[in-house]
Scaffold this motif. Structure first.
Motif, mmCIF file in Angstrom:
data_model
loop_
_atom_site.group_PDB
_atom_site.id
_atom_site.type_symbol
_atom_site.label_atom_id
_atom_site.label_comp_id
_atom_site.label_asym_id
_atom_site.label_seq_id
_atom_site.Cartn_x
_atom_site.Cartn_y
_atom_site.Cartn_z
ATOM 1 N N LYS A 156 0.815 -1.207 0.000
ATOM 2 C CA LYS A 156 0.000 0.000 0.000
ATOM 3 C C LYS A 156 0.850 1.260 0.000
ATOM 4 O O LYS A 156 1.959 1.276 0.477
ATOM 5 C CB LYS A 156 -0.916 -0.017 1.225
ATOM 6 N N ALA A 157 0.252 2.344 -0.452
ATOM 7 C CA ALA A 157 0.983 3.604 -0.548
ATOM 8 C C ALA A 157 0.593 4.567 0.556
ATOM 9 O O ALA A 157 -0.425 4.396 1.207
ATOM 10 C CB ALA A 157 0.703 4.238 -1.904
ATOM 11 N N GLU A 172 -6.738 4.776 -12.876
ATOM 12 C CA GLU A 172 -6.538 3.436 -12.333
ATOM 13 C C GLU A 172 -5.542 2.651 -13.183
ATOM 14 O O GLU A 172 -5.493 2.787 -14.399
ATOM 15 C CB GLU A 172 -7.856 2.677 -12.243
ATOM 16 N N THR A 173 -4.742 1.849 -12.502
ATOM 17 C CA THR A 173 -3.770 0.977 -13.160
ATOM 18 C C THR A 173 -3.921 -0.436 -12.611
ATOM 19 O O THR A 173 -3.866 -0.641 -11.394
ATOM 20 C CB THR A 173 -2.325 1.463 -12.933
ATOM 21 N N THR A 207 -2.113 -6.217 -8.395
ATOM 22 C CA THR A 207 -2.452 -5.029 -7.608
ATOM 23 C C THR A 207 -3.284 -4.051 -8.433
ATOM 24 O O THR A 207 -3.295 -4.096 -9.667
ATOM 25 C CB THR A 207 -1.184 -4.295 -7.129
ATOM 26 N N THR A 254 -3.950 0.164 -8.555
ATOM 27 C CA THR A 254 -3.386 1.432 -8.095
ATOM 28 C C THR A 254 -4.212 2.610 -8.589
ATOM 29 O O THR A 254 -4.637 2.642 -9.744
ATOM 30 C CB THR A 254 -1.934 1.590 -8.589
ATOM 31 N N THR A 299 -3.993 6.814 -8.991
ATOM 32 C CA THR A 299 -3.066 7.947 -9.004
ATOM 33 C C THR A 299 -3.827 9.218 -9.364
ATOM 34 O O THR A 299 -4.877 9.173 -9.996
ATOM 35 C CB THR A 299 -1.922 7.737 -10.011
ATOM 36 N N GLU A 312 0.753 11.219 -9.081
ATOM 37 C CA GLU A 312 1.126 10.879 -7.703
ATOM 38 C C GLU A 312 0.283 9.709 -7.211
ATOM 39 O O GLU A 312 -0.949 9.726 -7.303
ATOM 40 C CB GLU A 312 0.927 12.080 -6.779
ATOM 41 N N GLU A 313 0.965 8.687 -6.699
ATOM 42 C CA GLU A 313 0.258 7.502 -6.233
ATOM 43 C C GLU A 313 -0.519 7.805 -4.962
ATOM 44 O O GLU A 313 -0.005 8.357 -4.002
ATOM 45 C CB GLU A 313 1.250 6.366 -5.975
ATOM 46 N N CYS A 353 -3.005 5.243 -3.651
ATOM 47 C CA CYS A 353 -3.096 3.973 -2.920
ATOM 48 C C CYS A 353 -2.885 2.803 -3.869
ATOM 49 O O CYS A 353 -3.085 2.921 -5.081
ATOM 50 C CB CYS A 353 -4.445 3.838 -2.216
ATOM 51 N N THR A 354 -2.490 1.683 -3.287
ATOM 52 C CA THR A 354 -2.351 0.426 -4.019
ATOM 53 C C THR A 354 -2.912 -0.683 -3.140
ATOM 54 O O THR A 354 -2.541 -0.801 -1.972
ATOM 55 C CB THR A 354 -0.888 0.123 -4.361
#
Length: 459
Positions: free
Chosen positions: A29-30, A353-354, A380, A382, A384, A388-389, A391-392
């Motif tokens: 997690k970020a 989303e990624t 996962t 993610t 952004t 800037e990230e 959360c993951t």
């Protein structure tokens, strides 16, 4: 010969049924995202923390080397509270060494004199409200075992314990020394640690005024002191009703430093600003650090909310499954909820989303092979914002998919029959069969001829 060919064939089939399954796992997690207000912050460095969620919502040059000035006295207070149990009934005499060190430095003072006997309670109030440097020295001298340098060592050890990485103390009062430095991130750590672990510190540091008690040198009412933070003074143009405490710190070398708490409608923040300018272009004194605090608090109170950005169990994508008994696909869902302090003026539709699926878990055609276990991690997900990230979270299988042995074995057999080895085996078998037929035919012919010869001889 037929029995021999059959044995060869089944040896190849048995060998083709042997296989292996490989698995893997990865990321985490970020940290929460920070936002930038639409106004200018005059201070050189700043950190703002939401105390309710323990999340940093704003920062500016958080790791830049700065001089703490009297913010140093927060750490001085913590060391005293760690080592003195009864503040009201513990009395310290002001030693000469303290005044010798401060002489001629223009240090802030409450008016304690050499040889005066003062309770630790009074020393703490004068330390944090009036920012009295002699109070810092008196406390350090006695708590350090009549050694100010020992006390400073205790300050540095405490800073390390709290988690500071860019802070070093050489005195307990904060007067300028090039080797006494910190940064906004470390000062936020120290202040938050103080607020969350020392109720007595909060009680003293958020008081607006205090009456110094009589001593062997002074009678009752000899000093009525006020907090140096003008945001707490109702008669000041800088008064801000939602601000509390904690400490000011000002030197020509450091600029204006300020740490406060702010509370409104159940929302609680801690704000550290450092290096606000002392003077404007014309040489006039300015107090822009108060404006920084008021503006940042208003921005936070009006715009931040605790928002859920992700919910556990939401379907993100799916994977095709080979040899599944009950299904030929599996849904991948988010493993966890994710919530954070979010700026209400930022549209969540801007989030990008990624999806990252671990390639080591996939077949060459992008499928996965059964069995699949519910909750099995496949990658996962993610979010952004502007690169800037935020959360993951893990992507996991929503359901079990069991292995169909029949489908699996049929596929393996099919693979074998189309393999070069199977074709080679057929050719070899055919050759052997042909040889066998030739040999049998030749043998029969030979026997037949032998019978005819034998029959002639008999006649």
């Amino acid at each position: 010969m037929t029995r021999f060919g059959s044995r060869i064939f089944w040896c190849f089939v048995t060998a083709a049924m042997i296989f292996s399954v490989i698995s893997a796992a990865f990321p985490t997690k970020a940290e929460a995202i920070t936002f930038t207000p639409n106004f200018t912050i005059s201070s050189e460095a700043a950190v703002m923390i939401n105390l309710d969620k323990d999340v940093t919502v704003y920062e500016k040059n958080p790791n830049k080397k700065m001089y703490p000035a009297s913010l140093t006295k927060i750490m001085t207070a913590l060391i005293v509270l760690d080592n003195v149990e009864d503040l009201d009934n513990t009395v310290y005499e002001a030693p000469l060494v303290v005044f010798d060190e401060l002489y001629g430095q223009g240090a802030s003072s409450v008016g304690i004199e050499r040889g005066e006997e003062v309770t630790v309670t009074d020393l703490m109030y004068s330390l944090l409200l009036k920012s009295a440097c002699e109070s810092a020295g008196i406390l350090a001298y006695h708590v350090g075992g009549e050694s100010i340098s020992n006390f400073v060592d205790m300050m540095n050890e405490k800073a390390k314990e709290i988690g500071c990485t860019g802070t070093h103390f050489v005195n307990p009062h904060g007067l300028y020394d090039p080797d006494q430095y910190t940064n906004a991130a470390d000062m936020a750590l120290i202040a938050q640690y103080a607020v969350e672990n020392y109720p007595k510190f909060v009680e003293i540091a958020t008081a607006t005024e205090y009456d110094m008690q009589p001593t062997n040198y002074h009678e009752a009412g000899w000093a009525h002191i006020y907090h140096t933070n003008s945001m707490l003074n109702r008669s000041s143009s800088y008064y801000y009703q939602y601000a509390k405490g904690i400490k000011t710190g000002t030197l020509d070398e450091s600029g204006r430093n300020l740490i406060t708490m702010g509370s409104r409608d159940g929302n609680n923040y801690l704000l550290v600003t450092m290096g606000s300018p002392m003077y404007d272009a014309d040489g006039n004194a300015v107090y822009l650090h108060y404006e920084d605090h008021k503006n940042l608090y208003e921005w936070a109170f009006e715009n931040f909310e605790y928002k859920q950005l992700l919910q556990a169990g939401i379907e993100i994508t799916e994977l095709q499954v080979k040899f599944g008994e009950s299904s030929d696909f599996v849904r991948l869902v988010t493993a966890d909820n994710y919530s954070c302090m979010w700026l209400s003026t930022v549209d969540t539709n801007r989030l990008k989303e990624t999806i990252n699926v671990d390639p080591s878990l996939l077949n060459d055609d992008g499928t996965v092979t059964a069995p699949v276990a519910k909750g099995q991690k496949f990658g996962t997900y993610t979010l952004t914002l502007s690169g800037e990230e935020i959360c993951t979270v893990d992507l996991v299988a929503q359901d079990d998919v069991t292995l169909s042995a029949l489908a699996y074995n049929f596929d393996k057999a099919k693979q074998f029959t189309s393999s070069i080895w199977f074709k080679a085996a057929l050719i070899i078998t055919a050759v052997l069969v042909i040889l066998y037929i030739i040999i049998v035919a030749a043998s029969k012919k030979k026997r037949k001829k032998y019978r005819r010869v034998k029959k002639r001889r008999k006649f």
